[in-house]
Structure formats: structure tokens, C-alpha cells
Design a protein around this motif. Structure first.
Motif, PDB file in Angstrom:
ATOM      1  N   LEU A  78       0.828  -1.204   0.000  1.00 57.51           N
ATOM      2  CA  LEU A  78       0.000   0.000   0.000  1.00 57.51           C
ATOM      3  C   LEU A  78       0.865   1.258   0.000  1.00 57.51           C
ATOM      4  CD1 LEU A  78      -2.809   1.338   0.242  1.00 57.51           C
ATOM      5  CD2 LEU A  78      -2.581   1.141   2.719  1.00 57.51           C
ATOM      6  N   GLN A  79       1.927   1.260   0.799  1.00 59.58           N
ATOM      7  CA  GLN A  79       2.822   2.417   0.841  1.00 59.58           C
ATOM      8  C   GLN A  79       3.511   2.623  -0.506  1.00 59.58           C
ATOM      9  OE1 GLN A  79       5.392   1.465   4.111  1.00 59.58           O
ATOM     10  NE2 GLN A  79       3.873   1.944   5.676  1.00 59.58           N
ATOM     11  N   ALA A  80       3.999   1.528  -1.107  1.00 65.04           N
ATOM     12  CA  ALA A  80       4.626   1.626  -2.424  1.00 65.04           C
ATOM     13  C   ALA A  80       3.613   2.094  -3.468  1.00 65.04           C
ATOM     14  CB  ALA A  80       5.227   0.278  -2.826  1.00 65.04           C
ATOM     15  N   TYR A  81       2.396   1.579  -3.369  1.00 69.22           N
ATOM     16  CA  TYR A  81       1.320   1.899  -4.312  1.00 69.22           C
ATOM     17  C   TYR A  81       1.070   3.405  -4.342  1.00 69.22           C
ATOM     18  CZ  TYR A  81      -3.215   1.141  -6.671  1.00 69.22           C
ATOM     19  OH  TYR A  81      -4.269   1.139  -7.562  1.00 69.22           O
ATOM     20  N   PHE A  82       0.865   3.997  -3.166  1.00 73.03           N
ATOM     21  CA  PHE A  82       0.524   5.422  -3.142  1.00 73.03           C
ATOM     22  C   PHE A  82       1.746   6.323  -3.290  1.00 73.03           C
ATOM     23  CE2 PHE A  82      -3.560   3.861  -1.818  1.00 73.03           C
ATOM     24  CZ  PHE A  82      -4.419   4.758  -2.429  1.00 73.03           C
ATOM     25  N   PHE A  83       2.932   5.806  -3.014  1.00 75.30           N
ATOM     26  CA  PHE A  83       4.135   6.573  -3.332  1.00 75.30           C
ATOM     27  C   PHE A  83       4.266   6.736  -4.842  1.00 75.30           C
ATOM     28  CE2 PHE A  83       8.655   6.542  -4.554  1.00 75.30           C
ATOM     29  CZ  PHE A  83       9.052   7.730  -3.978  1.00 75.30           C
ATOM     30  N   LEU A 127      -8.032  -1.322   5.271  1.00 72.45           N
ATOM     31  CA  LEU A 127      -7.050  -0.258   5.512  1.00 72.45           C
ATOM     32  C   LEU A 127      -7.531   1.064   4.911  1.00 72.45           C
ATOM     33  CD1 LEU A 127      -3.838  -2.305   4.574  1.00 72.45           C
ATOM     34  CD2 LEU A 127      -4.647  -1.774   6.884  1.00 72.45           C
ATOM     35  N   GLN A 128      -8.831   1.269   4.932  1.00 73.75           N
ATOM     36  CA  GLN A 128      -9.399   2.428   4.242  1.00 73.75           C
ATOM     37  C   GLN A 128      -8.951   3.752   4.856  1.00 73.75           C
ATOM     38  OE1 GLN A 128     -13.606   2.247   3.132  1.00 73.75           O
ATOM     39  NE2 GLN A 128     -13.583   0.030   3.409  1.00 73.75           N
ATOM     40  N   GLN A 129      -8.834   3.815   6.160  1.00 74.09           N
ATOM     41  CA  GLN A 129      -8.401   5.063   6.777  1.00 74.09           C
ATOM     42  C   GLN A 129      -6.971   5.413   6.373  1.00 74.09           C
ATOM     43  OE1 GLN A 129     -10.313   7.225   8.299  1.00 74.09           O
ATOM     44  NE2 GLN A 129     -12.047   5.833   7.997  1.00 74.09           N
ATOM     45  N   MET A 130      -6.134   4.398   6.238  1.00 70.24           N
ATOM     46  CA  MET A 130      -4.764   4.631   5.776  1.00 70.24           C
ATOM     47  C   MET A 130      -4.760   5.147   4.340  1.00 70.24           C
ATOM     48  SD  MET A 130      -1.519   1.985   5.814  1.00 70.24           S
ATOM     49  CE  MET A 130      -1.690   1.767   7.595  1.00 70.24           C
ATOM     50  N   ILE A 131      -5.625   4.565   3.508  1.00 72.44           N
ATOM     51  CA  ILE A 131      -5.743   5.020   2.119  1.00 72.44           C
ATOM     52  C   ILE A 131      -6.111   6.499   2.078  1.00 72.44           C
ATOM     53  CG2 ILE A 131      -7.121   4.838   0.018  1.00 72.44           C
ATOM     54  CD1 ILE A 131      -7.375   1.848   0.568  1.00 72.44           C
ATOM     55  N   TRP A 132      -7.115   6.877   2.867  1.00 71.12           N
ATOM     56  CA  TRP A 132      -7.571   8.256   2.827  1.00 71.12           C
ATOM     57  C   TRP A 132      -6.525   9.220   3.355  1.00 71.12           C
ATOM     58  CZ3 TRP A 132     -11.187  10.152  -0.057  1.00 71.12           C
ATOM     59  CH2 TRP A 132     -12.199   9.314  -0.518  1.00 71.12           C
ATOM     60  N   LYS A 133      -5.744   8.781   4.325  1.00 78.54           N
ATOM     61  CA  LYS A 133      -4.673   9.643   4.834  1.00 78.54           C
ATOM     62  C   LYS A 133      -3.643   9.917   3.744  1.00 78.54           C
ATOM     63  CE  LYS A 133      -5.107   8.477   9.722  1.00 78.54           C
ATOM     64  NZ  LYS A 133      -4.528   7.774  10.895  1.00 78.54           N
ATOM     65  N   TYR A 134      -3.296   8.889   2.967  1.00 82.59           N
ATOM     66  CA  TYR A 134      -2.355   9.089   1.853  1.00 82.59           C
ATOM     67  C   TYR A 134      -2.949  10.034   0.811  1.00 82.59           C
ATOM     68  CZ  TYR A 134       0.502   5.207   3.612  1.00 82.59           C
ATOM     69  OH  TYR A 134       1.302   4.403   4.382  1.00 82.59           O
ATOM     70  N   ILE A 135      -4.227   9.830   0.488  1.00 84.52           N
ATOM     71  CA  ILE A 135      -4.878  10.681  -0.512  1.00 84.52           C
ATOM     72  C   ILE A 135      -4.905  12.135  -0.058  1.00 84.52           C
ATOM     73  CG2 ILE A 135      -7.120  11.210  -1.561  1.00 84.52           C
ATOM     74  CD1 ILE A 135      -7.590   8.198  -1.786  1.00 84.52           C
TER      75      ILE A 135
END
Length: 418
Positions: A9-14, A106-114
């Protein structure tokens, strides 16, 4: 396996942040394709716990992915593997929507990245404009492929600026007045720059904001928009002198920042523009689109289209200034030309299913935000080569997947501040 998913997930949003911030400059880095391959690896490792929503929207996507394999086999009879596989990714990028189900917990983590990405995008967009026009170091400097690293398509920028504005409305409205004024100035200045360079980018932004304000159920959001409109004259007093003071050379399309170009772009939408370049851009697109509609009803192409592997520009005998152009600046007509009427109609029906809840006012504000974002992606992709390549397809199908997991696996909404 949870650790593996979080690392992915971290690599994805990076990587997605790189595409949002640098756009065409990293289009040939193949980072999105690396994330695509990584998705299959993580999917295999976590296959026993993987679940996804199954309705007509995901069924249609699954059918598209399956039938594309047949088109790849058909295309390989006549064209090179690279060209066929490259063209197949107009659909294969849709795997990103299914990869998002890996992160349903991990939706909250997704939204934090966004929120982090799009909070700072307006300022980075201004920085990108600076290095494109005033930095000798980045002037025509190429890191990947043959494209200058600082090159950003302003139509794409309009879509991302729309997302930044919606993030500001939904997730950052409790930040300080100073912060909100700074963001408002940055967003408006970017919007004026985008309008001077791209009609589709300007339309995507304006229509996206309009849809959200029209269909939101939160009176607080409408009140906040009214507040911004009250302060708009003051913001314009800051932004217009800044915009008017910018002096840059014309870009490759003969456009540059300025009130004259801004007015010309807006008026050309309604058919009253006098800029020859703008009119020529409209004419060759319309000619190409008419050509596709004409041959797509012939017995040779009506059911299966032309397939994969060929450059549609060469096949349709279209002459443009770009030697790399393969698609007709309209994703819908790309679908029609390559896959024929049955799959084109199925694509149209999928879009109908995707956007119908928004127009029937059946969405929460979080879902409405995603739906407006997807609509602007589609709108910009209807006037540019956007969803065919990773700059548009990677974030688009990511937002599709996010829409699905919010729909199938809803979590309690949370206001995120960063």
C-alpha cells in the motif's frame, strides 16, 4: 500478510503520488506497470483472505479483462508483442480496481495518503509551472523515454486540482483561516493557468465542483462554498495581478498564460474563438471521430473493431504533429475503434451503472466525492489521450477500486486532517 499488504500500500501510493506530481515526465518509467505486477504477487500471497464485491459493475470489468486476453491472441497474429500488450492496457489497467480490494480493511490509511497527496498538490503544481518555464536545469531534461521531466498535461492537472478542492472541502475545512486562504489562492491561480492551456482541464474542474455542490447532502459544505464565494473578490485581487505578471514563452501548441489566451480558450468552447490553432485542434479531432463512427458500422469492424497492435492514427490515416499518437483523444471512441459496438455499448452501460447513484442522490458525501472525481476523469478522457496511459489510468482505476470498497465495505466516516 498484513505487513506485506501495508508495504505494498505504501509503495502503491508513493508511485501514484509520483504520477500525480510529475505526470507525463515519468510516463515511460514503467513504475505503474511495476505496481501492477506487484499487485498480482500480493494477491497471490494473500489469496486465502482476498475478497471482493461482486455485482454487475465488477462482473462487467471482469468480463472486459477476460475478453482482452482473446484480443491479445488475435493481435499477436499480425503485430509485435510490445504493441499488442501496450494497447491491451487500455483495459488491463482495470486490474488496479481489483487490487484495491486488498486494502478493504485499511481504508483510513488510504484516505490519509490521498489527503496528504492532494493537500500539497496545488502548491506543487505551481512549482511545476515554475520549473517548466523558468528553470534552465529542467528545460528539456529527460529522465525517462523522450519526454521532458517537467512536462505536465494541463488537462490532467485540472482533474487533480478538482480532487484537491474536494479534499479541502471535506477533510480540511477545520484548518486555520490562513491555511485555507493560501490553498484558495493556489487553487485559483492554478485554475487560471490551466484554463489558458486546456479547455478540457477547465471544464473537468468546473463541472466536477458543480456536480459535488449540486448533489451534496451536507448543508455545511454548501455553506462553506458560499463562504468561499464571498471571499472570492478578495482572492481575485491577489490572484489576478499575480497571473497578469507572468510572462512565459508559448508552449508547443502556441499557447501561453495571459488574459487574451484565457478568454480565447473559454470562448472557443462555445464556437466563438478566433485562435486558428484551437480551431484546428477541434477540426482534426472531429474528423477523426467521424471517421471512426463511419468505419465502425461496416461489416468488417462492427462486431469486433480493429483490435490491438496497430496505431489508430496510422490505420485511420490521421496526420498530426505527434509521431507517438496512437489513440483518438477520446477513450470512448478508442473502445469503439478497437473493440467494436458490442463492447462499446457494454462500456457505456458500465458508465451508466457507475454514475447512476450520483444522479439519483443515493450517495454519502465520501461516495459523492469519488463519483465526481471519476466523472471528471472520464470527461477529460473524452477529449484527450488520458485513460489509455498510466498518467490517467493508474489513478482512475484506483479511484474506481476505492469507490467499490467504500460501497461494499463501508467504514464509519472520519474527518482526516494532515
Amino acid at each position: 500478510m498484513e505487513v506485506v499488504k501495508k508495504l505494498y500500500l505504501q509503495a502503491y501510493f508513493f508511485v501514484m503520488a509520483l504520477y500525480v506530481f510529475f505526470n507525463k515526465g515519468i510516463a515511460y518509467s514503467f513504475l505503474a506497470e511495476a505496481i501492477w505486477v506487484g499487485g498480482f504477487i500480493v494477491l497471490f500471497l494473500t489469496r486465502k483472505e482476498y475478497t471482493f464485491g461482486w455485482d454487475k459493475r465488477t462482473k462487467i470489468l471482469g468480463f472486459f479483462l477476460l475478453i482482452t486476453l482473446g484480443y491479445i491472441g488475435w493481435g499477436l497474429r499480425f503485430y509485435t508483442l510490445f504493441d499488442v500488450v501496450r494497447d491491451s492496457f487500455v483495459i488491463q489497467y482495470a486490474w488496479f480496481a481489483f487490487f484495491m480490494f486488498l486494502f478493504k480493511d485499511l481504508q483510513q490509511m488510504i484516505w490519509k495518503y490521498i489527503v496528504v497527496i492532494y493537500t500539497w498538490f496545488p502548491l506543487f503544481a505551481l512549482f511545476n509551472f515554475y520549473i517548466q518555464n523558468f528553470s534552465e536545469f529542467f528545460d528539456n531534461r529527460v529522465f525517462f523515454g523522450t519526454v521532458p521531466f517537467a512536462l505536465y498535461k494541463y488537462g490532467d492537472m485540472g482533474v487533480h486540482l478538482l480532487i484537491s478542492s474536494l479534499v479541502l472541502l471535506l477533510y480540511l475545512r477545520d484548518r486555520s483561516v490562513r491555511f485555507q486562504i493560501t490553498m484558495a489562492i493556489a487553487i485559483l491561480l492554478n485554475l487560471l493557468i490551466i484554463t489558458a492551456y486546456s479547455r478540457s482541464g477547465m471544464l473537468a474542474y468546473v463541472i466536477g465542483i458543480g456536480l459535488f455542490v449540486m448533489y451534496t447532502k451536507q448543508q455545511a459544505v454548501r455553506d462553506l462554498m458560499k463562504k468561499y464565494l464571498r471571499y472570492l473578490p478578495l482572492v481575485l485581487l491577489v490572484v489576478l495581478p499575480l497571473y497578469g505578471s507572468i510572462k512565459v514563452r508559448e508552449n508547443f501548441q502556441g499557447r501561453k498564460v495571459g488574459m487574451e489566451q484565457l478568454v480565447e480558450n473559454v470562448s472557443s468552447i462555445f464556437g466563438t474563438g478566433k485562435d486558428v490553432t484551437l480551431e484546428d485542434n477541434k477540426i482534426w479531432r472531429l474528423v477523426w471521430w467521424a471517421n471512426i463512427l463511419e468505419y465502425s458500422v461496416s461489416p468488417e469492424f462492427v462486431l469486433q473493431g480493429k483490435g490491438l497492435g496497430m496505431s489508430l492514427a496510422e490505420s485511420d490515416i490521421i496526420t498530426t504533429d505527434s509521431e507517438d499518437l496512437r489513440s483518438p483523444h477520446n477513450f470512448n471512441l478508442t473502445m469503439l475503434a478497437r473493440f467494436g459496438w458490442p463492447l462499446f455499448l457494454l462500456w457505456s452501460y458500465w458508465l451508466f451503472c457507475l454514475f447512476k447513484p450520483m444522479f439519483k442522490r443515493q450517495l454519502s458525501d465520501q461516495q459523492l466525492m469519488i463519483s465526481c472525481v471519476l466523472f471528471t476523469f472520464w470527461l477529460n478522457g473524452s477529449f484527450d489521450v488520458f485513460l489509455e496511459g498510466p498518467m490517467g489510468a493508474f489513478p482512475f482505476w484506483t479511484w474506481v477500486g476505492l469507490y467499490f470498497i467504500v460501497d461494499f465495505f463501508p467504514e464509519k466516516p472520519e474527518v482526516i486532517e494532515d
